[in-house]
Design an enzyme around this catalytic site. Structure first.
Site, PDB file in Angstrom:
ATOM      1  N   HIS A 185      10.622  -2.277  -1.344  1.00  0.00           N
ATOM      2  CA  HIS A 185      11.004  -2.481  -2.741  1.00  0.00           C
ATOM      3  C   HIS A 185      10.152  -3.550  -3.400  1.00  0.00           C
ATOM      4  O   HIS A 185       9.902  -3.492  -4.611  1.00  0.00           O
ATOM      5  CB  HIS A 185      12.484  -2.855  -2.830  1.00  0.00           C
ATOM      6  CG  HIS A 185      13.385  -1.659  -2.837  1.00  0.00           C
ATOM      7  ND1 HIS A 185      14.699  -1.706  -2.445  1.00  0.00           N
ATOM      8  CD2 HIS A 185      13.152  -0.374  -3.191  1.00  0.00           C
ATOM      9  CE1 HIS A 185      15.231  -0.505  -2.562  1.00  0.00           C
ATOM     10  NE2 HIS A 185      14.320   0.315  -3.004  1.00  0.00           N
ATOM     11  N   GLU A 413       4.925  16.484   5.127  1.00  0.00           N
ATOM     12  CA  GLU A 413       5.266  15.102   5.483  1.00  0.00           C
ATOM     13  C   GLU A 413       5.609  14.958   6.957  1.00  0.00           C
ATOM     14  O   GLU A 413       5.808  13.849   7.443  1.00  0.00           O
ATOM     15  CB  GLU A 413       6.464  14.634   4.655  1.00  0.00           C
ATOM     16  CG  GLU A 413       6.261  14.700   3.162  1.00  0.00           C
ATOM     17  CD  GLU A 413       7.559  14.550   2.408  1.00  0.00           C
ATOM     18  OE1 GLU A 413       7.833  13.443   1.924  1.00  0.00           O
ATOM     19  OE2 GLU A 413       8.311  15.550   2.321  1.00  0.00           O
ATOM     20  N   ARG A 447       7.926   2.172   8.222  1.00  0.00           N
ATOM     21  CA  ARG A 447       7.137   1.797   7.063  1.00  0.00           C
ATOM     22  C   ARG A 447       7.481   0.412   6.535  1.00  0.00           C
ATOM     23  O   ARG A 447       6.717  -0.173   5.766  1.00  0.00           O
ATOM     24  CB  ARG A 447       7.351   2.827   5.945  1.00  0.00           C
ATOM     25  CG  ARG A 447       6.728   4.156   6.245  1.00  0.00           C
ATOM     26  CD  ARG A 447       7.269   5.260   5.377  1.00  0.00           C
ATOM     27  NE  ARG A 447       7.203   4.963   3.965  1.00  0.00           N
ATOM     28  CZ  ARG A 447       7.592   5.807   3.013  1.00  0.00           C
ATOM     29  NH1 ARG A 447       8.075   6.988   3.350  1.00  0.00           N
ATOM     30  NH2 ARG A 447       7.497   5.476   1.747  1.00  0.00           N
ATOM     31  N   CYS A 484      -0.011  13.512  -2.789  1.00  0.00           N
ATOM     32  CA  CYS A 484       0.779  12.708  -3.720  1.00  0.00           C
ATOM     33  C   CYS A 484       1.266  11.412  -3.079  1.00  0.00           C
ATOM     34  O   CYS A 484       2.107  10.718  -3.637  1.00  0.00           O
ATOM     35  CB  CYS A 484       1.963  13.505  -4.262  1.00  0.00           C
ATOM     36  SG  CYS A 484       3.138  14.061  -3.008  1.00  0.00           S
TER      37      CYS A 484
END
Length: 559
Positions: A185, A413, A447, A484
């Site tokens: 974030h 993905e 991640r 993307c």
């Protein structure tokens, strides 16, 4: 002193450091209360409700991406599972602060061990927990400077959305955090307000308060107490680069005329104007989660239709790729309880969850079809997230056909989807590679964790192999293959992706100018040579170095 982390929002930012430290104490283990259990439970519930309200109010004030994030946090504050756990612990004799601590800590640990988007939300739960405990103790949460004399560099172990939601470039010059990754974030918020940011930077909180700091959000370098001349040179170079890039406009193309449509990633209608202003040639990823995440009831077909029509009308002659609902993992829906899963990031996420909710899927697909009909939407493309097999692709295509949607694709993905790309592509009209999740699943690396951020370097040759495999399968089938993920926003890597055979690139609007300039400075053969050399290397750093040899125009552009 120089530090280095992962640059996640480009540009140069400098100013005095403000080191944010959270000092909410852990309630004593076994702490009890006096009085009645019901009164203690009421006190806990009131604190949870107040924190949820404050988070939602901040979101309403901030708007945009911050509103979406903070409203999702507000739902976490009153999650039924947490509420039940807090009440149960109080019934067993624990005081409200300790009950809140244990309830939130349990779920935080589960999230942290789950990886992916879900793992990234562990810090959010910790922040909510601390805010509730501080309220119960009558203690104020550490705040940020009000009306600072000059923009400062915000330094923290990690940053919660509530801390950064109302910041602007007038207040903050840059972010630096020890934790986090490119999709945390902190990174999202930094890009949203347009300030440089570096995450995963070991030793950052050791920076002394008030010392001058210069942050390079592109290279990931953090310089402590830099010379005034070095700051001036860096700022001048950044300004010259922005000026040079502003002169590049028009469609994406290589120097020898190979066309590469440059599209925008859009998180909702509020971001459409920025995409148009940046010269996007369409939308490569229109996320639809904003319609679902901050509410107790699903959005109606009419509400969805208006949102999709806004996107189609913003780009009336271009392609608009809408991704169907991607929920699960860190994106729970209050009106659609998630199944209990030991690792939700590997469970019913994306299309898998959609397949279990045919009624909700029908409404979304019907809304898309209606919006396309009203807007004359020949450019509408619909794609499904987290598709792993040809059977799933076939199922989704049939569902879309039943609603009159004919231009249908899937996201690549999951490594299995890349490995069997030819099978999936045979079932659809196009594919789009989401390099963020593809990297996470390919390298088994969360991640969020700074400790494994090197494995999320999009220059990893293994990731490039998966992209090349997918692009080659699409080319042989005569169908489009876009990217993307965040990797498309790097001008050098964009050239490599084109060299691998990718047919379009989608990114944050702010990245379009740099990518457009980088492509225009090189021929298709230079891009292909850079791609071949990158794939031949043993490491991400070697891959980038080898590719740049074939991309000399980037240096002249300051890219």
């Amino acid at each position: 002193m120089n530090l280095r982390g992962v640059g996640v929002s480009p540009g140069i930012g400098h100013g005095p450091s403000y080191v944010l430290t959270v000092s909410v104490p852990e309630p004593p283990e076994g702490a009890t209360y006096t009085g009645e259990a019901e009164q203690e439970k009421e006190r806990a519930m009131a604190a949870l409700t107040q924190v949820a309200g404050e988070l939602e109010a901040r979101g309403n004030q901030a708007g945009g991406k911050a509103e979406e994030i903070l409203k999702a946090q507000a739902l976490m504050a009153e999650d039924p599972g947490v509420v039940v756990k807090v009440r149960s612990l109080i019934d067993r004799g624990l005081a409200a602060p300790r009950a809140v601590f244990e309830a939130f800590s349990k779920y935080r640990d589960v999230l942290a061990g789950s990886g992916g988007y879900l793992g990234e939300r562990a810090a959010d739960l910790g922040d909510i927990r601390d805010r509730v405990i501080a309220l119960l103790y009558g203690q104020a949460m550490p705040g940020l400077p009000l009306a600072p004399e000059r923009p400062y560099v915000l330094v923290a172990r990690d940053l919660a959305p509530a801390d950064t939601a109302l910041l602007s470039r007038d207040d903050v010059a840059a972010f630096v955090t020890e934790e986090g990754g490119p999709t945390s974030h902190t990174a999202i918020m930094a890009r949203a307000i347009g300030v440089p940011a570096v995450v995963g930077c070991p030793g950052a909180t050791g920076i002394a308060a008030g010392v001058e700091v210069m942050v390079d959000g592109t290279s990931g370098e953090v310089r402590v107490a830099p010379a005034d001349s070095d700051v001036a040179d860096a700022v001048d170079a950044a300004a010259a680069r922005r000026s040079a890039l502003a002169s590049w406009n028009g469609p994406g193309t290589t120097s020898d005329g190979h066309q590469v449509p440059l599209l925008a990633n859009v998180g909702g209608p509020a971001e459409l104007d920025a995409a148009v202003a940046a010269g996007a040639e369409g939308i490569g990823l229109f996320r639809t989660e904003f319609l679902y995440l901050d509410r107790s009831d699903p959005p109606s077909e009419e509400e969805q239709r208006r949102a999709y029509r806004a996107a189609l009308e913003a780009f009336p002659r271009e392609k608009v790729v809408v991704r169907t609902l991607d929920v699960g993992a860190d994106k729970p829906l209050a009106f659609l309880p998630a199944p209990a899963e030991p690792n939700p990031a590997l469970g019913e996420r994306g299309l898998r969850r959609f397949m279990k909710s045919p009624g909700m899927m029908d409404v979304q697909l019907a809304a898309l079809a209606a919006a396309a009909a009203e807007a004359g939407g020949a450019g509408l493309r619909v794609m499904a997230p987290m598709v792993a097999t040809a059977e799933e692709a076939t199922w989704f295509t049939r569902e879309c056909a039943d609603h009159g949607l004919s231009d249908v694709g899937v996201m690549i993905e999951v490594p299995a989807a890349a490995l069997r790309a030819a099978d999936l592509i045979a079932m659809v009209d196009f594919v789009s590679i989401g390099t963020n999740d593809l990297s996470q699943y390919a390298f088994a690396a969360d991640r969020r964790l700074g400790a494994v951020s090197a494995l999320h370097d999009p220059w990893q040759p293994g990731l490039l192999d998966l992209v090349a495999m997918t692009a080659d399968a699409a080319a042989r089938a005569g169908k489009p293959c876009g990217v993307c993920g965040e990797s498309a926003a790097d001008p050098a890597l964009a050239c490599v992706l084109v060299g691998l055979g990718v047919s379009s690139l989608s990114m944050a609007p702010s990245a379009l100018a740099g990518v457009r300039a980088g492509l225009a400075a090189h021929s298709l053969e230079q891009c292909r040579a850079a791609a071949r050399e990158a794939r031949a290397q043993p490491s991400a750093s070697d891959a980038r170095t080898a590719a740049l040899v074939h991309l000399p125009g980037l240096a002249g552009l300051g890219l």
